[in-house]
Design an enzyme around this catalytic site. Structure first.
Site, PDB file in Angstrom:
ATOM      1  CG  ASP A 103       6.413  73.665  50.962  1.00 45.28           C
ATOM      2  OD1 ASP A 103       5.497  73.419  50.179  1.00 45.28           O
ATOM      3  OD2 ASP A 103       6.906  72.799  51.717  1.00 45.28           O
ATOM      4  CG  HIS A 147       5.649  69.269  52.870  1.00 45.85           C
ATOM      5  ND1 HIS A 147       5.850  70.238  51.923  1.00 45.85           N
ATOM      6  CD2 HIS A 147       5.241  68.183  52.190  1.00 45.85           C
ATOM      7  CE1 HIS A 147       5.578  69.759  50.727  1.00 45.85           C
ATOM      8  NE2 HIS A 147       5.206  68.504  50.861  1.00 45.85           N
ATOM      9  N   GLY A 198      12.213  60.125  42.314  1.00 47.13           N
ATOM     10  CA  GLY A 198      13.479  59.383  42.243  1.00 47.13           C
ATOM     11  C   GLY A 198      14.120  59.490  40.869  1.00 47.13           C
ATOM     12  CG  ASP A 238      10.978  51.696  44.328  1.00 47.63           C
ATOM     13  OD1 ASP A 238       9.954  51.252  44.893  1.00 47.63           O
ATOM     14  OD2 ASP A 238      11.006  52.808  43.796  1.00 47.63           O
ATOM     15  CB  SER A 255       5.570  69.524  41.715  1.00 46.55           C
ATOM     16  OG  SER A 255       5.117  69.134  42.999  1.00 46.55           O
TER      17      SER A 255
HETATM   18  P1  NDP Z   1       6.574  60.394  43.813  1.00 49.50           P
HETATM   19  O1  NDP Z   1       7.971  60.089  43.490  1.00 49.50           O
HETATM   20  O2  NDP Z   1       5.848  61.396  42.986  1.00 49.50           O
HETATM   21  O3  NDP Z   1       6.422  60.877  45.344  1.00 49.50           O
HETATM   22  C1  NDP Z   1       7.031  60.168  46.370  1.00 49.50           C
HETATM   23  C2  NDP Z   1       6.718  60.782  47.711  1.00 49.50           C
HETATM   24  O4  NDP Z   1       7.156  62.124  47.770  1.00 49.50           O
HETATM   25  C3  NDP Z   1       5.230  60.806  48.041  1.00 49.50           C
HETATM   26  O5  NDP Z   1       5.107  60.496  49.422  1.00 49.50           O
HETATM   27  C4  NDP Z   1       4.870  62.234  47.779  1.00 49.50           C
HETATM   28  O6  NDP Z   1       3.796  62.662  48.573  1.00 49.50           O
HETATM   29  C5  NDP Z   1       6.112  62.934  48.263  1.00 49.50           C
HETATM   30  N1  NDP Z   1       6.265  64.313  47.824  1.00 49.50           N
HETATM   31  C6  NDP Z   1       6.777  65.328  48.580  1.00 49.50           C
HETATM   32  N2  NDP Z   1       6.815  66.460  47.904  1.00 49.50           N
HETATM   33  C7  NDP Z   1       6.313  66.211  46.705  1.00 49.50           C
HETATM   34  C8  NDP Z   1       6.093  67.008  45.568  1.00 49.50           C
HETATM   35  N3  NDP Z   1       6.370  68.289  45.518  1.00 49.50           N
HETATM   36  N4  NDP Z   1       5.579  66.440  44.463  1.00 49.50           N
HETATM   37  C9  NDP Z   1       5.302  65.142  44.474  1.00 49.50           C
HETATM   38  N5  NDP Z   1       5.474  64.333  45.547  1.00 49.50           N
HETATM   39  C10 NDP Z   1       5.963  64.859  46.638  1.00 49.50           C
HETATM   40  O7  NDP Z   1       5.719  59.072  43.870  1.00 49.50           O
HETATM   41  P2  NDP Z   1       5.779  57.782  42.959  1.00 49.50           P
HETATM   42  O8  NDP Z   1       4.528  57.042  43.278  1.00 49.50           O
HETATM   43  O9  NDP Z   1       6.128  58.100  41.553  1.00 49.50           O
HETATM   44  O10 NDP Z   1       7.012  56.985  43.541  1.00 49.50           O
HETATM   45  C11 NDP Z   1       7.057  56.476  44.844  1.00 49.50           C
HETATM   46  C12 NDP Z   1       8.040  55.340  44.888  1.00 49.50           C
HETATM   47  O11 NDP Z   1       8.030  54.857  46.228  1.00 49.50           O
HETATM   48  C13 NDP Z   1       7.667  54.202  43.958  1.00 49.50           C
HETATM   49  O12 NDP Z   1       8.801  53.816  43.203  1.00 49.50           O
HETATM   50  C14 NDP Z   1       7.211  53.110  44.903  1.00 49.50           C
HETATM   51  O13 NDP Z   1       7.551  51.818  44.449  1.00 49.50           O
HETATM   52  C15 NDP Z   1       7.954  53.449  46.175  1.00 49.50           C
HETATM   53  N6  NDP Z   1       7.254  52.986  47.372  1.00 49.50           N
HETATM   54  C16 NDP Z   1       8.013  52.550  48.400  1.00 49.50           C
HETATM   55  C17 NDP Z   1       7.427  52.023  49.521  1.00 49.50           C
HETATM   56  C18 NDP Z   1       8.297  51.497  50.594  1.00 49.50           C
HETATM   57  O14 NDP Z   1       9.418  51.955  50.744  1.00 49.50           O
HETATM   58  N7  NDP Z   1       7.857  50.524  51.348  1.00 49.50           N
HETATM   59  C19 NDP Z   1       5.968  51.959  49.667  1.00 49.50           C
HETATM   60  C20 NDP Z   1       5.255  52.507  48.554  1.00 49.50           C
HETATM   61  C21 NDP Z   1       5.898  53.009  47.447  1.00 49.50           C
HETATM   62  P3  NDP Z   1       2.261  62.569  48.106  1.00 49.50           P
HETATM   63  O15 NDP Z   1       1.913  61.109  48.133  1.00 49.50           O
HETATM   64  O16 NDP Z   1       1.553  63.370  49.133  1.00 49.50           O
HETATM   65  O17 NDP Z   1       2.221  63.145  46.710  1.00 49.50           O
END
Ligand code: NDP
Length: 330
Positions: free
Chosen positions: A160, A188, A18, A43, A239
């Site tokens: 990808d 994916h 984000g 969020d 990433s």
């Molecule tokens: P990221 O922003 O790094 O990743 C978010 C999501 O994107 C994960 O599901 C991750 O999968 C996926 N993803 C897809 N492609 C990629 C890639 N190339 N690299 C990394 N991630 C990828 O995670 P953060 O933890 O930093 O942020 C998540 C946010 O979501 C937080 O702000 C949190 O508060 C929020 N959140 C919201 C929820 C809700 O809406 N109820 C519940 C939980 C969290 P993967 O996990 O497989 O890496």
């Protein structure tokens, strides 16, 4: 006269992706350099303060195209009137968690977001799911938001796809802009099939330019499949930058169209093309025009590719069944 601003929702907006994505969208990377945007940033409550920090930085960046920011923890406010949604927020897999536990958390998040989308989103809103398991999260969203056309709900395999182009570019010493038409088939996940049989490098078939089928059928595929893990190892973090950039590529091509002769990979509702299972969100080669995608038809699929498509399709069917079990338990 400048066009009316479009409302772009980013969920998980205080997270890593984000944080990289919001400024790209505010600079026009998703909707083009002439399209003003209002960012809706969602969020969860524990991330409220960090979200406010992101909002403050967006204000401080003084983006000419940014016509407003709605930063909220209220899912209904977040989905209100949106034109585009990039859904990044999801429950991460933590050590010791079973697959079903992660699926169950995400199914419940995506069911709730589908309800908000149904109630408050524009029926023409274009939705991209990034959060994993992206294909199945997108399927849950589609099944629980019946008034939104299924063609408007997609999952991201563009990262990808771009990784495949990047590998071919490095291997052949050709600028990535001259590498085209790699395909990511299926999920994916690690079962995805990065296919170069229709790819071109500077207008010539990639296999002819690379001249190393053993590499293309082996190391190339595993490099693309495992690139995320390699970046976590190198950076100590995931990433996020390339995920954010690819999300913008996905939306830009969907809205503004793919260049003539170029196709890209998108997770879309399967109609069974190329023997893929129907009614799962499956990554296909697509072209886009006037805001609509179409699956590229008529590509030759050799026996080996057909087997790899089957493996990734089987995984999606299995994920769908698991998600449905989780939905029934909610
Ligand atoms: P990221 O922003 O790094 O990743 C978010 C999501 O994107 C994960 O599901 C991750 O999968 C996926 N993803 C897809 N492609 C990629 C890639 N190339 N690299 C990394 N991630 C990828 O995670 P953060 O933890 O930093 O942020 C998540 C946010 O979501 C937080 O702000 C949190 O508060 C929020 N959140 C919201 C929820 C809700 O809406 N109820 C519940 C939980 C969290 P993967 O996990 O497989 O890496």
């Amino acid at each position: 006269m400048a066009p009316e601003p479009k409302r772009v929702l980013i969920t998980g907006a205080a997270g890593q992706i984000g944080y990289a994505l919001a400024p790209l969208v505010a600079r026009g990377a998703a909707l083009g350099p002439d399209q003003p945007v209002i960012l809706h940033l969602l969020d969860i409550e524990p991330a409220k303060q960090a979200l406010e920090g992101v909002r403050m930085e967006l204000v401080d960046s003084a983006y000419p195209l940014l016509a407003g920011v709605v930063a909220t923890t209220d899912v209904n406010e977040a989905f209100n009137g949106i034109d585009v949604a990039i859904l990044v927020g999801g429950f991460p897999r933590k050590a010791g968690m079973e697959r079903k536990d992660v699926m169950s958390k995400n199914v419940s998040i995506y069911k709730a977001q589908a309800a908000a989308l149904e109630k408050h989103g524009s029926k023409n809103a274009k939705i991209l799911v990034v959060a994993n398991p992206a294909n199945t999260n997108a399927l849950i969203l589609k099944e629980n938001a019946p008034s939104i056309p299924a063609e408007n709900i997609t999952a991201m395999t563009r990262l990808d796809h771009n990784r495949a182009l990047g590998q071919l570019s490095e291997r052949t010493g050709t600028h990535v802009g001259k590498v085209r038409n790699a395909i990511i088939w299926g999920n994916h996940s690690s079962t995805q099939y990065p296919d170069v049989n229709h790819a071109t490098v500077d207008g010539k078939p990639a296999r002819e330019v690379v001249k190393d089928d053993a590499y293309l059928d082996g190391e190339f595929i595993t490099t693309v499949q495992q690139r995320g893990a390699a970046i976590i190892k190198a950076r100590g973090l995931s990433s996020a930058l390339s995920a954010a950039s690819s999300a913008c590529d996905h939306i830009r091509d969907w809205v503004l169209g793919t260049p003539e002769g170029t196709f890209v990979s998108m997770g879309v509702l399967s109609d069974g093309s190329y023997g893929a299972p129907k009614d799962v969100i499956f990554s296909f080669p697509v072209t886009t025009k006037d805001g609509k995608w179409s699956i590229v038809q008529g590509l030759d699929i050799d026996e080996r590719s057909a087997q790899l498509l089957k493996t990734t399709g089987d995984e999606l069917v299995e994920e769908k069944a698991l998600a449905q079990e989780c939905l029934a338990d909610l």
